[in-house]
Design a protein around this motif. Structure first.
Motif, PDB file in Angstrom:
ATOM      1  N   ARG A  34       0.661  -1.265  -0.042  1.00 45.18           N
ATOM      2  CA  ARG A  34       0.156  -0.044   0.381  1.00 45.18           C
ATOM      3  C   ARG A  34       0.600   1.549   0.084  1.00 45.18           C
ATOM      4  O   ARG A  34       0.371   2.294  -0.841  1.00 45.18           O
ATOM      5  CB  ARG A  34      -0.868   0.225   1.398  1.00 45.18           C
ATOM      6  CG  ARG A  34      -1.672  -0.996   1.215  1.00 45.18           C
ATOM      7  CD  ARG A  34      -2.591  -0.629   1.893  1.00 45.18           C
ATOM      8  NE  ARG A  34      -4.054  -1.461   1.754  1.00 45.18           N
ATOM      9  CZ  ARG A  34      -4.823  -1.578   2.779  1.00 45.18           C
ATOM     10  NH1 ARG A  34      -4.807  -1.056   4.389  1.00 45.18           N
ATOM     11  NH2 ARG A  34      -5.791  -2.515   3.056  1.00 45.18           N
ATOM     12  N   TYR A  35       1.672   1.109   0.853  1.00 41.70           N
ATOM     13  CA  TYR A  35       3.281   2.163   0.727  1.00 41.70           C
ATOM     14  C   TYR A  35       3.639   2.719  -0.313  1.00 41.70           C
ATOM     15  O   TYR A  35       3.347   3.201  -0.695  1.00 41.70           O
ATOM     16  CB  TYR A  35       4.108   1.964   1.568  1.00 41.70           C
ATOM     17  CG  TYR A  35       5.427   3.437   1.847  1.00 41.70           C
ATOM     18  CD1 TYR A  35       4.621   4.330   2.621  1.00 41.70           C
ATOM     19  CD2 TYR A  35       5.942   3.269   0.950  1.00 41.70           C
ATOM     20  CE1 TYR A  35       5.545   5.242   2.656  1.00 41.70           C
ATOM     21  CE2 TYR A  35       7.679   4.143   1.246  1.00 41.70           C
ATOM     22  CZ  TYR A  35       7.105   4.861   1.583  1.00 41.70           C
ATOM     23  OH  TYR A  35       7.891   5.964   1.451  1.00 41.70           O
ATOM     24  N   LEU A  36       4.411   1.591  -1.153  1.00 40.15           N
ATOM     25  CA  LEU A  36       4.174   1.781  -2.548  1.00 40.15           C
ATOM     26  C   LEU A  36       3.517   2.691  -3.623  1.00 40.15           C
ATOM     27  O   LEU A  36       3.342   3.304  -4.215  1.00 40.15           O
ATOM     28  CB  LEU A  36       4.899   0.726  -2.485  1.00 40.15           C
ATOM     29  CG  LEU A  36       5.495   0.286  -4.514  1.00 40.15           C
ATOM     30  CD1 LEU A  36       6.588   0.882  -4.206  1.00 40.15           C
ATOM     31  CD2 LEU A  36       6.877  -0.945  -4.845  1.00 40.15           C
ATOM     32  N   ALA A  37       2.067   1.562  -3.097  1.00 41.19           N
ATOM     33  CA  ALA A  37       0.898   2.500  -4.327  1.00 41.19           C
ATOM     34  C   ALA A  37       1.337   3.226  -4.342  1.00 41.19           C
ATOM     35  O   ALA A  37       0.690   4.640  -4.848  1.00 41.19           O
ATOM     36  CB  ALA A  37      -0.269   1.278  -4.380  1.00 41.19           C
ATOM     37  N   THR A  38       0.897   4.092  -2.995  1.00 41.71           N
ATOM     38  CA  THR A  38       0.756   5.454  -2.639  1.00 41.71           C
ATOM     39  C   THR A  38       1.183   6.189  -3.469  1.00 41.71           C
ATOM     40  O   THR A  38       1.002   7.892  -3.802  1.00 41.71           O
ATOM     41  CB  THR A  38       0.359   5.639  -1.200  1.00 41.71           C
ATOM     42  OG1 THR A  38      -0.437   5.149  -0.694  1.00 41.71           O
ATOM     43  CG2 THR A  38       0.280   7.584  -0.967  1.00 41.71           C
ATOM     44  N   ASP A  41       0.798   6.553  -7.249  1.00 41.05           N
ATOM     45  CA  ASP A  41      -0.033   7.383  -7.209  1.00 41.05           C
ATOM     46  C   ASP A  41       0.148   8.889  -7.672  1.00 41.05           C
ATOM     47  O   ASP A  41      -0.233   8.964  -8.506  1.00 41.05           O
ATOM     48  CB  ASP A  41      -1.478   6.411  -6.494  1.00 41.05           C
ATOM     49  CG  ASP A  41      -1.520   5.346  -7.287  1.00 41.05           C
ATOM     50  OD1 ASP A  41      -1.524   4.840  -8.614  1.00 41.05           O
ATOM     51  OD2 ASP A  41      -1.808   4.480  -6.400  1.00 41.05           O
ATOM     52  N   SER A  42       0.417   9.144  -6.630  1.00 44.76           N
ATOM     53  CA  SER A  42       1.435  10.725  -6.430  1.00 44.76           C
ATOM     54  C   SER A  42       1.853  11.246  -6.949  1.00 44.76           C
ATOM     55  O   SER A  42       2.637  12.478  -6.683  1.00 44.76           O
ATOM     56  CB  SER A  42       1.380  10.633  -4.816  1.00 44.76           C
ATOM     57  OG  SER A  42       2.548  10.141  -3.735  1.00 44.76           O
ATOM     58  N   ALA A  43       3.056  10.407  -7.607  1.00 45.82           N
ATOM     59  CA  ALA A  43       3.850  11.258  -8.924  1.00 45.82           C
ATOM     60  C   ALA A  43       3.886  11.095 -10.421  1.00 45.82           C
ATOM     61  O   ALA A  43       3.766  10.480 -10.911  1.00 45.82           O
ATOM     62  CB  ALA A  43       5.676  10.070  -8.772  1.00 45.82           C
ATOM     63  N   MET A  49      -1.249   4.701 -14.826  1.00 47.71           N
ATOM     64  CA  MET A  49      -2.230   4.515 -14.837  1.00 47.71           C
ATOM     65  C   MET A  49      -3.127   4.290 -13.407  1.00 47.71           C
ATOM     66  O   MET A  49      -4.202   5.346 -13.563  1.00 47.71           O
ATOM     67  CB  MET A  49      -2.886   4.031 -15.374  1.00 47.71           C
ATOM     68  CG  MET A  49      -1.996   4.158 -17.031  1.00 47.71           C
ATOM     69  SD  MET A  49      -3.121   3.502 -18.698  1.00 47.71           S
ATOM     70  CE  MET A  49      -4.764   3.473 -18.612  1.00 47.71           C
ATOM     71  N   GLY A  50      -2.573   3.655 -12.757  1.00 44.48           N
ATOM     72  CA  GLY A  50      -3.318   3.358 -11.884  1.00 44.48           C
ATOM     73  C   GLY A  50      -2.936   1.664 -10.738  1.00 44.48           C
ATOM     74  O   GLY A  50      -1.984   1.568 -11.884  1.00 44.48           O
ATOM     75  N   CYS A  51      -2.916   2.025  -9.880  1.00 52.59           N
ATOM     76  CA  CYS A  51      -1.494   0.135  -8.943  1.00 52.59           C
ATOM     77  C   CYS A  51      -3.123  -0.020  -8.183  1.00 52.59           C
ATOM     78  O   CYS A  51      -3.871   0.913  -7.707  1.00 52.59           O
ATOM     79  CB  CYS A  51      -0.861   1.063  -8.275  1.00 52.59           C
ATOM     80  SG  CYS A  51       0.370   2.060  -8.686  1.00 52.59           S
ATOM     81  N   ILE A  52      -3.227  -1.256  -8.233  1.00 50.68           N
ATOM     82  CA  ILE A  52      -3.540  -2.454  -6.867  1.00 50.68           C
ATOM     83  C   ILE A  52      -2.945  -2.410  -6.148  1.00 50.68           C
ATOM     84  O   ILE A  52      -1.588  -3.686  -6.528  1.00 50.68           O
ATOM     85  CB  ILE A  52      -4.401  -3.241  -7.317  1.00 50.68           C
ATOM     86  CG1 ILE A  52      -5.531  -2.676  -8.895  1.00 50.68           C
ATOM     87  CG2 ILE A  52      -5.305  -3.451  -6.924  1.00 50.68           C
ATOM     88  CD1 ILE A  52      -6.311  -4.205  -9.932  1.00 50.68           C
ATOM     89  N   ALA A  53      -3.113  -2.589  -4.968  1.00 53.89           N
ATOM     90  CA  ALA A  53      -1.778  -2.876  -3.606  1.00 53.89           C
ATOM     91  C   ALA A  53      -2.134  -4.251  -2.316  1.00 53.89           C
ATOM     92  O   ALA A  53      -4.002  -4.117  -2.426  1.00 53.89           O
ATOM     93  CB  ALA A  53      -1.700  -1.668  -2.831  1.00 53.89           C
ATOM     94  N   GLY A  54      -1.937  -4.873  -2.828  1.00 57.64           N
ATOM     95  CA  GLY A  54      -2.387  -6.438  -1.471  1.00 57.64           C
ATOM     96  C   GLY A  54      -1.689  -5.696  -0.555  1.00 57.64           C
ATOM     97  O   GLY A  54      -1.429  -4.677  -0.191  1.00 57.64           O
ATOM     98  N   ASN A  55      -1.325  -7.155   0.394  1.00 55.69           N
ATOM     99  CA  ASN A  55      -0.043  -7.049   1.941  1.00 55.69           C
ATOM    100  C   ASN A  55       1.245  -6.956   0.761  1.00 55.69           C
ATOM    101  O   ASN A  55       1.915  -5.426   1.882  1.00 55.69           O
ATOM    102  CB  ASN A  55      -0.426  -8.460   1.836  1.00 55.69           C
ATOM    103  CG  ASN A  55      -0.027  -7.881   3.639  1.00 55.69           C
ATOM    104  OD1 ASN A  55       0.759  -7.385   4.525  1.00 55.69           O
ATOM    105  ND2 ASN A  55       1.027  -9.182   4.010  1.00 55.69           N
ATOM    106  N   ASP A  56       1.560  -7.859   0.204  1.00 58.34           N
ATOM    107  CA  ASP A  56       2.918  -7.847  -0.263  1.00 58.34           C
ATOM    108  C   ASP A  56       2.703  -7.587  -1.838  1.00 58.34           C
ATOM    109  O   ASP A  56       3.928  -8.022  -2.420  1.00 58.34           O
ATOM    110  CB  ASP A  56       3.956  -8.799   0.445  1.00 58.34           C
ATOM    111  CG  ASP A  56       2.960 -10.058  -0.051  1.00 58.34           C
ATOM    112  OD1 ASP A  56       1.877 -10.040  -0.843  1.00 58.34           O
ATOM    113  OD2 ASP A  56       3.260 -11.457   0.411  1.00 58.34           O
TER     114      ASP A  56
END
Length: 83
Positions: A34-38, A41-43, A49-56
C-alpha cells in the motif's frame, strides 16, 4: 527480476519486480504494498495509470514503455527516474 530500495522507505525495505509489457508486479515485504502504491500514484511524472495493492504485492499499469522503465528506475532508487 531485481531488487532495490523504494524512495522514502526505511532501509531494508526491498521490492522485487517483474514486468509483463506495460504491467509491473512489485513484490514488497509484508505490509509494504500500500505504501508503494501510494508513492507511485502520487508521482505524476511516472506515467502510472493506476495501482492495485495487496499486503505484499502492488500491480502497476503504466501508460507507456518509457513510463514502465521510469517506474522501475524509481522503485530501484535511481536518481534519473524523475526525468
Amino acid at each position: 527480476m531485481s531488487a532495490g530500495c523504494t524512495p522514502g522507505e526505511p532501509q531494508g525495505q526491498r521490492a522485487r519486480t517483474e514486468q509483463a509489457r506495460l504491467t509491473l508486479v512489485l513484490h514488497t515485504p509484508a505490509g509494504g504494498a500500500r505504501y508503494l502504491a501510494t508513492r507511485l500514484d502520487s508521482a505524476p511524472h511516472l506515467e502510472v495509470m493506476g495501482c492495485i495493492a495487496g499486503n505484499d504485492v502492488t500491480l502497476v499499469v503504466c501508460r507507456s514503455w518509457d513510463g514502465a522503465r521510469r517506474v522501475l528506475r524509481y522503485v530501484h532508487g535511481e536518481a534519473d527516474a524523475d526525468r
